[in-house]
Design a protein around this motif. Sequence first.
Motif, PDB file in Angstrom:
ATOM      1  N   ASP A 102      43.348  20.658   5.555  1.00 28.83           N
ATOM      2  CA  ASP A 102      43.362  21.962   6.205  1.00 28.83           C
ATOM      3  C   ASP A 102      44.149  21.968   7.508  1.00 28.83           C
ATOM      4  O   ASP A 102      44.097  22.960   8.254  1.00 28.83           O
ATOM      5  N   GLY A 103      44.862  20.891   7.815  1.00 35.07           N
ATOM      6  CA  GLY A 103      45.669  20.864   9.032  1.00 35.07           C
ATOM      7  C   GLY A 103      44.840  20.574  10.275  1.00 35.07           C
ATOM      8  O   GLY A 103      43.630  20.347  10.213  1.00 35.07           O
ATOM      9  N   LEU A 104      45.533  20.571  11.398  1.00 29.33           N
ATOM     10  CA  LEU A 104      44.897  20.291  12.681  1.00 29.33           C
ATOM     11  C   LEU A 104      44.446  21.580  13.339  1.00 29.33           C
ATOM     12  O   LEU A 104      45.013  22.651  13.091  1.00 29.33           O
ATOM     13  N   ALA A 105      43.457  21.469  14.208  1.00 29.56           N
ATOM     14  CA  ALA A 105      42.960  22.643  14.931  1.00 29.56           C
ATOM     15  C   ALA A 105      44.056  23.169  15.845  1.00 29.56           C
ATOM     16  O   ALA A 105      44.614  22.428  16.658  1.00 29.56           O
ATOM     17  N   GLU A 106      44.370  24.455  15.724  1.00 30.96           N
ATOM     18  CA  GLU A 106      45.458  25.033  16.500  1.00 30.96           C
ATOM     19  C   GLU A 106      45.146  25.070  17.987  1.00 30.96           C
ATOM     20  O   GLU A 106      46.035  25.001  18.826  1.00 30.96           O
ATOM     21  N   GLU A 107      43.861  25.197  18.331  1.00 33.75           N
ATOM     22  CA  GLU A 107      43.516  25.330  19.744  1.00 33.75           C
ATOM     23  C   GLU A 107      43.503  23.981  20.456  1.00 33.75           C
ATOM     24  O   GLU A 107      43.309  23.924  21.674  1.00 33.75           O
ATOM     25  N   THR A 108      43.665  22.878  19.726  1.00 31.20           N
ATOM     26  CA  THR A 108      43.614  21.550  20.330  1.00 31.20           C
ATOM     27  C   THR A 108      45.024  21.080  20.685  1.00 31.20           C
ATOM     28  O   THR A 108      45.951  21.210  19.877  1.00 31.20           O
ATOM     29  N   ASP A 109      45.170  20.545  21.873  1.00 32.06           N
ATOM     30  CA  ASP A 109      46.447  19.979  22.287  1.00 32.06           C
ATOM     31  C   ASP A 109      46.792  18.809  21.368  1.00 32.06           C
ATOM     32  O   ASP A 109      45.967  17.935  21.099  1.00 32.06           O
ATOM     33  N   GLN A 110      48.038  18.794  20.881  1.00 34.48           N
ATOM     34  CA  GLN A 110      48.430  17.746  19.943  1.00 34.48           C
ATOM     35  C   GLN A 110      48.325  16.354  20.550  1.00 34.48           C
ATOM     36  O   GLN A 110      48.037  15.381  19.846  1.00 34.48           O
ATOM     37  N   GLU A 111      48.563  16.243  21.861  1.00 35.41           N
ATOM     38  CA  GLU A 111      48.458  14.933  22.495  1.00 35.41           C
ATOM     39  C   GLU A 111      47.033  14.416  22.497  1.00 35.41           C
ATOM     40  O   GLU A 111      46.805  13.210  22.596  1.00 35.41           O
ATOM     41  N   ALA A 112      46.054  15.317  22.368  1.00 37.18           N
ATOM     42  CA  ALA A 112      44.662  14.878  22.373  1.00 37.18           C
ATOM     43  C   ALA A 112      44.336  14.053  21.138  1.00 37.18           C
ATOM     44  O   ALA A 112      43.423  13.223  21.161  1.00 37.18           O
ATOM     45  N   PHE A 113      45.090  14.263  20.028  1.00 37.29           N
ATOM     46  CA  PHE A 113      44.816  13.498  18.808  1.00 37.29           C
ATOM     47  C   PHE A 113      45.195  12.030  18.969  1.00 37.29           C
ATOM     48  O   PHE A 113      44.752  11.185  18.186  1.00 37.29           O
ATOM     49  N   PHE A 114      46.032  11.724  19.989  1.00 33.43           N
ATOM     50  CA  PHE A 114      46.442  10.334  20.222  1.00 33.43           C
ATOM     51  C   PHE A 114      45.670   9.704  21.382  1.00 33.43           C
ATOM     52  O   PHE A 114      45.994   8.588  21.780  1.00 33.43           O
ATOM     53  N   ALA A 115      44.684  10.416  21.911  1.00 35.99           N
ATOM     54  CA  ALA A 115      43.899   9.869  23.015  1.00 35.99           C
ATOM     55  C   ALA A 115      42.908   8.836  22.485  1.00 35.99           C
ATOM     56  O   ALA A 115      42.418   8.934  21.359  1.00 35.99           O
ATOM     57  N   GLU A 116      42.621   7.854  23.329  1.00 37.16           N
ATOM     58  CA  GLU A 116      41.681   6.806  22.946  1.00 37.16           C
ATOM     59  C   GLU A 116      40.285   7.399  22.805  1.00 37.16           C
ATOM     60  O   GLU A 116      39.824   8.145  23.670  1.00 37.16           O
ATOM     61  N   GLY A 117      39.610   7.061  21.704  1.00 38.07           N
ATOM     62  CA  GLY A 117      38.253   7.533  21.484  1.00 38.07           C
ATOM     63  C   GLY A 117      38.171   8.886  20.809  1.00 38.07           C
ATOM     64  O   GLY A 117      37.088   9.308  20.420  1.00 38.07           O
ATOM     65  N   PHE A 118      39.324   9.573  20.626  1.00 38.86           N
ATOM     66  CA  PHE A 118      39.302  10.882  19.970  1.00 38.86           C
ATOM     67  C   PHE A 118      39.414  10.682  18.467  1.00 38.86           C
ATOM     68  O   PHE A 118      40.311   9.995  17.985  1.00 38.86           O
ATOM     69  N   SER A 119      38.473  11.242  17.733  1.00 43.16           N
ATOM     70  CA  SER A 119      38.485  11.138  16.282  1.00 43.16           C
ATOM     71  C   SER A 119      38.401  12.529  15.691  1.00 43.16           C
ATOM     72  O   SER A 119      37.661  13.376  16.170  1.00 43.16           O
ATOM     73  N   THR A 120      39.179  12.743  14.626  1.00 44.69           N
ATOM     74  CA  THR A 120      39.182  14.062  13.987  1.00 44.69           C
ATOM     75  C   THR A 120      38.344  14.081  12.723  1.00 44.69           C
ATOM     76  O   THR A 120      38.430  14.995  11.921  1.00 44.69           O
ATOM     77  N   ALA A 121      37.544  13.051  12.524  1.00 46.89           N
ATOM     78  CA  ALA A 121      36.654  13.056  11.361  1.00 46.89           C
ATOM     79  C   ALA A 121      35.611  14.153  11.523  1.00 46.89           C
ATOM     80  O   ALA A 121      35.076  14.358  12.607  1.00 46.89           O
ATOM     81  N   SER A 122      35.329  14.840  10.479  1.00 43.20           N
ATOM     82  CA  SER A 122      34.379  15.947  10.565  1.00 43.20           C
ATOM     83  C   SER A 122      33.016  15.427  10.955  1.00 43.20           C
ATOM     84  O   SER A 122      32.536  14.440  10.446  1.00 43.20           O
ATOM     85  N   GLY A 123      32.399  16.087  11.871  1.00 43.54           N
ATOM     86  CA  GLY A 123      31.087  15.679  12.346  1.00 43.54           C
ATOM     87  C   GLY A 123      30.861  16.212  13.715  1.00 43.54           C
ATOM     88  O   GLY A 123      31.746  16.715  14.375  1.00 43.54           O
ATOM     89  N   PRO A 124      29.648  16.151  14.210  1.00 44.71           N
ATOM     90  CA  PRO A 124      29.332  16.711  15.515  1.00 44.71           C
ATOM     91  C   PRO A 124      29.851  15.856  16.631  1.00 44.71           C
ATOM     92  O   PRO A 124      30.165  14.693  16.453  1.00 44.71           O
ATOM     93  N   GLY A 125      29.896  16.441  17.789  1.00 42.87           N
ATOM     94  CA  GLY A 125      30.263  15.673  18.969  1.00 42.87           C
ATOM     95  C   GLY A 125      31.750  15.633  19.166  1.00 42.87           C
ATOM     96  O   GLY A 125      32.526  16.354  18.565  1.00 42.87           O
ATOM     97  N   PRO A 126      32.190  14.741  20.062  1.00 45.67           N
ATOM     98  CA  PRO A 126      33.583  14.685  20.412  1.00 45.67           C
ATOM     99  C   PRO A 126      34.464  14.183  19.296  1.00 45.67           C
ATOM    100  O   PRO A 126      35.656  14.376  19.314  1.00 45.67           O
TER     101      PRO A 126
END
Length: 576
Positions: free
Chosen positions: A485-509
Amino acid sequence: MQRSAPRPPLRFSTQTLMLQLSVVLLVVLFSAAVHAWLTYDRAGSEAENQALTLARTLASDASVRADVLAISQQPGTPPPSQLAAGPLMEAAEAARARTGALFVVITDETGLRLAHPDPERLGEKVSTDPSEALAGREVTTRNTGTLGPSAGAKVPVYAPDGTTVVGEVSVGYSMETVGQSLARDIGPVAVTAAGALLAGVLGSFLLRRRLQRLTLGLEPEEISTLVHDQVAVLEGVDDGVIGVSADGRISVFNSAAQRLLGLPDLAGSRWEEAPVPDQLKSLTRTGSGGPEALELVAGGRVLVANARKALHRREDLGWVVMLRDRTELQQLTRQLDAVGTMSTALRAQRHEFANQLHTIAGFMSIGQHQQAREYLARLAATGPLKFPVDQAELLQDPYLQAFVGAKGVEADERGVALRIGPETLVRGQVAEPQDVTTVLGNLIDNAVNAAVAGTSVDRWVELEVLDEPDDDGGTLHIVVADSGDGLAEETDQEAFFAEGFSTASGPGPRNGRGGGHGFGLALARQLARRRGGDVKILDPGTKGGPGAVFMATLPRTTAGRAGRNTTGANGKDTNA
């Protein structure tokens, strides 16, 4: 006879205290002795000056000069009884009584006593040398005569005409009187010396306590041993060690920490201002609520960091931060997963190989040799393994074939089709398999997770790989797309490369794409940038698919294979 046990050596602080007390005592005693001597010498000089003044007064008295001249002109020396009753004796005794002198002596030009405190010594030659005074020179002296030690002066007595020396006047003050004067003055000196000694003792005890506190009660030998052990341990381990003192400065930054973080030695700099990741600083912030251990990506490595408070007898010594390299472990785990997946695929195809062998044996047993050869040719064209990867034949490198094939098996088990894009063309051979595995594996895993979590019924992941030959080593370009379904449009693309950031579905960060621990994309980008490349998002995708498109550029990861013909996407032979 039983030998007594040897006494334990004195502690260093005790030795230092005794040495300081000895020095203080020596300095105080020496200072007091010098002060007493200077006082004694000054009192003696004052006595000499007083004696010289009195002697000058008597020698310049006109009656004394006339009486001495009259006696000197007589053919012989008057008897002691006459001298004792004479005017010179009267004048000398009057001056002595008036000034408290030890003696006042008047002699003629030959040194015979004309006046003396002891009448029995009148008419005798003086006990000290009168030659200088009889030669016309005034002198001060400190000597011991018939009346004891004295400080005095000798002055010549001139005739009334003022040209001829006719005698001398010798005046002396007792040095015992000077000593008594000194004894009266020694009281303040002793009090001052005692006060200085007490202050020195107090300062020595305070310095001893401070020394014990600074050295934590350790002896110099123990401190030396600790320093050697610290250097041996800190430089002999592969773990990074960072010591932060209680005042917030970095006290230890060993070579392993420098290597893992890619930083120079930061010892001496302030911890909060040091160019280290903020995650490390959060470990040492009291009350921050941070984890006791965390993972981070630094310098292209996956590191596990933890911090412990350092205490010694309830004294806060600061923090110790430990860094452990988990990069090789993660790479090894990924490689083992790939090998396990390939092993599973081999076991799954065992029956198929058995059936193929039975078919060939059947053709041979009935004499259908031509059909057996054609069957073998078809098997040779499709390869010994049949991975569930569409257009796998476009990958000519055996390493990429095996790795992507294993990933295809994993994706197929999750209901996702992994296929190779038609623009794939790899003419070189992979020369850096670890970096390629890390980057390619992370991108494929993220894409498979996104396809599984997506709403599209047709789940797929498409991979295109293209190498660009270079004299210094070819550059590998990797493009991965998915049906998610693609990436969240409201999220900065650089945030996907930040340490500790995961895009796996689930609660929390950790909400969105990668399903891992939030370090896959960060590690992949750091590895690519360390080689001069990059990992970026070409297309964030749209809701309902197709999903996001990631691209990785890995310079110096392939080696050319000259003279080899490979088939490109257009079906034509290309000379590598």
